[in-house]
Motif scaffolding. Structure first.
Motif: not given
Length: 111
Positions: A90-91, A93-95, A97-98, A101
């Protein structure tokens, strides 16, 4: 270790390497605490690599080990790895994606 000729003889080596890898991940995850005070680009990449590789745990660990753990300890034996490996996924993927972005590490816009 069903496919190994002498499982009892191989177990100490496997256990030793398993503990070394676990210790490396403890250190790698501890580096993530530095993110509270540092926004180093190098630190961001180290944390991302640690989390991506940790997220591969369920496929890197032999299936026979998961079966043995489940037989001996049940779901509780798998829970700690599921939480840490799932959290790492999860972390990661968040990293990623950010980063895509905001086009920068730590999702910070430069002023």
């Amino acid at each position: 270790m069903a496919d190994v000729a002498n499982p009892a003889g191989e177990a100490p080596d496997f256990t030793f390497v398993f503990r070394i890898v676990g210790s490396i991940y403890i250190l790698g995850n501890a580096l993530g605490i530095l993110a509270l005070n540092s926004r180093s680009r190098l630190l961001w990449w180290v944390i991302l690599v640690v989390n991506i590789t940790q997220a591969t745990g369920p496929i890197m660990i032999p299936l026979s080990m998961w079966t043995a753990v489940n037989d001996v300890y049940g779901v509780q034996g798998i829970l700690s790895s599921a939480i840490t490996d799932g959290g790492a996924l999860i972390l990661s993927l968040v990293m990623i994606i950010s980063m895509l972005k905001f086009r920068t590490a730590w999702a910070q816009r430069h002023s």
